[in-house]
Write a protein that holds these residues in place. Structure first.
Motif, PDB file in Angstrom:
ATOM      1  N   VAL A  46      18.317  -3.788  -6.561  1.00  0.00           N
ATOM      2  CA  VAL A  46      18.456  -3.689  -8.017  1.00  0.00           C
ATOM      3  C   VAL A  46      19.862  -4.132  -8.403  1.00  0.00           C
ATOM      4  O   VAL A  46      20.849  -3.571  -7.931  1.00  0.00           O
ATOM      5  CB  VAL A  46      18.188  -2.244  -8.506  1.00  0.00           C
ATOM      6  CG1 VAL A  46      18.483  -2.115 -10.001  1.00  0.00           C
ATOM      7  CG2 VAL A  46      16.751  -1.837  -8.205  1.00  0.00           C
ATOM      8  N   PHE A  49      19.749  -2.031 -14.181  1.00  0.00           N
ATOM      9  CA  PHE A  49      18.583  -1.358 -14.762  1.00  0.00           C
ATOM     10  C   PHE A  49      19.091  -0.650 -16.006  1.00  0.00           C
ATOM     11  O   PHE A  49      19.851   0.311 -15.909  1.00  0.00           O
ATOM     12  CB  PHE A  49      17.987  -0.379 -13.759  1.00  0.00           C
ATOM     13  CG  PHE A  49      16.598   0.103 -14.071  1.00  0.00           C
ATOM     14  CD1 PHE A  49      15.825  -0.446 -15.090  1.00  0.00           C
ATOM     15  CD2 PHE A  49      16.035   1.104 -13.308  1.00  0.00           C
ATOM     16  CE1 PHE A  49      14.540   0.004 -15.354  1.00  0.00           C
ATOM     17  CE2 PHE A  49      14.747   1.573 -13.559  1.00  0.00           C
ATOM     18  CZ  PHE A  49      13.999   1.013 -14.573  1.00  0.00           C
ATOM     19  N   LEU A  59      14.853  -4.382 -16.053  1.00  0.00           N
ATOM     20  CA  LEU A  59      15.180  -4.349 -14.635  1.00  0.00           C
ATOM     21  C   LEU A  59      15.544  -5.751 -14.167  1.00  0.00           C
ATOM     22  O   LEU A  59      14.802  -6.703 -14.400  1.00  0.00           O
ATOM     23  CB  LEU A  59      13.958  -3.831 -13.858  1.00  0.00           C
ATOM     24  CG  LEU A  59      14.070  -3.661 -12.357  1.00  0.00           C
ATOM     25  CD1 LEU A  59      15.126  -2.627 -11.997  1.00  0.00           C
ATOM     26  CD2 LEU A  59      12.707  -3.234 -11.793  1.00  0.00           C
TER      27      LEU A  59
END
Length: 167
Positions: A46, A49, A59
């Protein structure tokens, strides 16, 4: 990866590979700090986010860098590692409650919880000796949810008022 379903990708957001996600957790704060996300059995790091609302976020995943790649993710489920999700006190993963035995506070065993559909009110589906039953988990049931003991207990009086048995 001990994974939990955290949402579904609604659509690409912009041209840089960002994904608009419908969040299945109670609120964004439960999942905001995840480090990895899994889509179609592929694990991504990630990058960012951010919150749109308690039920939506944007995201950005490493390796999904343009709109075409993001478009390929449309309508897919997003999973995160269980230990990266923050569960508030008194809340539980649906996966941990499914399979629990439902009891009335009178001690009577009703059956096994086999599904939970969440919304404004969560609906619990139970396999009983009389068939399938469904009930809304409302405050008046005074539910005691104990996944580690594989047990959910509700008020006998109120349960009889709200339960629906299927044919």
């Amino acid at each position: 990866m001990d994974k939990i379903e955290i949402g579904a990708i609604a659509k690409p957001q912009g041209i840089k590979g960002e994904l608009k996600i419908k969040i299945f957790a109670d609120d964004f704060n439960s999942v905001k700090d995840i480090k990895t996300a899994e889509i179609d059995s592929e694990v991504y790091e990630v990058e960012n986010f951010r919150k749109i609302s308690d039920t939506e976020g944007i995201l950005k995943l490493k390796g999904i860098d343009d709109r075409n790649a993001a478009e390929n993710c449309r309508m897919k489920t997003v999973y995160a590692e269980r230990n990266e999700i923050k569960v508030p006190q008194g809340k539980f993963f649906i996966a941990d409650v499914i399979g629990c035995t439902l009891f009335l506070d009178s001690g009577k065993e009703i059956g096994k919880i086999y599904d939970i559909v969440n919304g404004n009110v969560d609906y619990y589906y139970v396999l009983t000796s009389e068939g399938k039953a469904v009930f809304p988990l409302i405050k008046e049931l005074n539910a005691s949810i104990e996944p580690k003991q594989n047990r959910v207990t509700v008020s006998a009086h109120k349960f009889t008022e709200v339960v629906l048995y299927e044919d």
